[in-house]
Design an enzyme around this catalytic site. Structure first.
Site, short mmCIF file in Angstrom:
data_model
loop_
_atom_site.label_atom_id
_atom_site.label_comp_id
_atom_site.label_asym_id
_atom_site.label_seq_id
_atom_site.Cartn_x
_atom_site.Cartn_y
_atom_site.Cartn_z
N GLY A 224 20.82 7.79 10.26
CA GLY A 224 21.36 7.18 11.47
C GLY A 224 22.84 6.94 11.33
O GLY A 224 23.43 7.16 10.27
N PRO A 225 23.47 6.46 12.41
CA PRO A 225 24.91 6.20 12.39
C PRO A 225 25.24 4.89 11.68
O PRO A 225 24.36 4.15 11.27
CB PRO A 225 25.26 6.14 13.89
CG PRO A 225 23.99 5.69 14.55
CD PRO A 225 22.88 6.27 13.74
N SER A 226 26.52 4.61 11.58
CA SER A 226 27.01 3.38 10.95
C SER A 226 26.47 2.14 11.65
O SER A 226 26.37 2.12 12.88
CB SER A 226 28.55 3.33 11.00
OG SER A 226 29.08 4.42 10.31
N ARG A 227 26.15 1.15 10.84
CA ARG A 227 25.71 -0.17 11.32
C ARG A 227 24.48 -0.11 12.22
O ARG A 227 24.29 -0.94 13.09
CB ARG A 227 26.85 -0.88 12.07
CG ARG A 227 28.07 -1.15 11.24
CD ARG A 227 27.76 -2.16 10.20
NE ARG A 227 28.99 -2.60 9.54
CZ ARG A 227 29.02 -3.25 8.42
NH1 ARG A 227 27.91 -3.54 7.80
NH2 ARG A 227 30.16 -3.62 7.90
N ALA B 263 22.48 2.75 -6.31
CA ALA B 263 23.73 2.65 -5.54
C ALA B 263 24.62 3.83 -5.91
O ALA B 263 24.96 4.00 -7.08
CB ALA B 263 24.42 1.33 -5.84
N THR B 264 24.97 4.63 -4.92
CA THR B 264 25.81 5.80 -5.19
C THR B 264 27.28 5.53 -4.90
O THR B 264 28.12 6.35 -5.24
CB THR B 264 25.34 7.01 -4.37
OG1 THR B 264 25.44 6.68 -2.98
CG2 THR B 264 23.91 7.39 -4.72
N HIS C 293 25.21 -5.82 0.84
CA HIS C 293 24.01 -5.10 0.40
C HIS C 293 23.38 -5.81 -0.80
O HIS C 293 22.16 -5.96 -0.87
CB HIS C 293 24.36 -3.65 0.03
CG HIS C 293 24.49 -2.74 1.20
ND1 HIS C 293 23.59 -1.75 1.47
CD2 HIS C 293 25.41 -2.68 2.20
CE1 HIS C 293 23.95 -1.10 2.56
NE2 HIS C 293 25.05 -1.64 3.02
#
Length: 180
Positions: free
Chosen positions: A7-10, A32-33, A50
């Site tokens: 999906g898109p941001s936020r 976590a990348t 996060h």
């Protein structure tokens, strides 16, 4: 079990992926990348948000190149939440096309052989304008193609938009891949 949340941001991608991980009732390892950049306070704030949402008993690994290895070493008692595919792809933008092809094929193979429950968060970058620079277009194309390939293998694919998660495997029809 392989799940993709895109999906898109936020949009709620990470929160939905975290809910899926909780529902698995397995030992969760958050992969976590993204790399911390202390010179970018806004980026550090995003990472901290996060971190604050994650349960204390979740293990966290900060990785880049080792993703395929971690997937192949996991057991069926593990749930691996990879957040995010986009930051993993960005770490290898300087790879040649041949090296990138090998790296992405290795990742796809490790996902097929992985015994763990895996949840991958992937950004949708192709909904806007075509990037003005070659590196931006390369990122968008590599991430889009890899997300599509992983989703083709996945048991579940969710699209997160405006705080809602849509089950694409239930609602959609997979488009056949045509390679020219």
């Amino acid at each position: 079990m392989l799940s993709v949340v895109t999906g898109p941001s936020r949009s709620g991608k990470s929160e939905w992926a975290e809910q899926l991980a909780l529902q698995s009732q397995l030992a969760v390892t958050y992969i976590a990348t993204a790399q911390m950049n202390l010179e970018d306070p806004e980026w550090c704030d995003r990472i901290a948000l996060h971190q604050q949402r994650r349960p204390a008993d979740w293990q966290t690994l900060n990785i880049q190149a080792e993703l395929a290895t971690i997937l192949t070493q996991a057991s069926d008692r593990d749930c691996l939440l990879v957040d995010s595919l986009g930051t993993w792809v960005a770490a290898f933008l300087e790879d040649s096309e041949a090296d990138w092809s090998q790296r992405s094929e290795t990742l796809l193979q490790s996902l097929q052989n992985c015994l763990a429950t895996v949840i991958i968060v992937a950004e949708e970058t192709g909904w806007g304008v075509v990037p003005a620079y070659p590196l931006g277009r390369q990122f968008r194309d590599r991430l889009g193609s890899l997300t599509r390939a992983i989703s083709g293998q996945a048991d579940q694919v969710f699209l997160a938009v405006a705080g809602y998660a849509l089950d694409l495997k239930l609602l959609g029809v997979m488009i056949p891949s045509t390679r020219l």
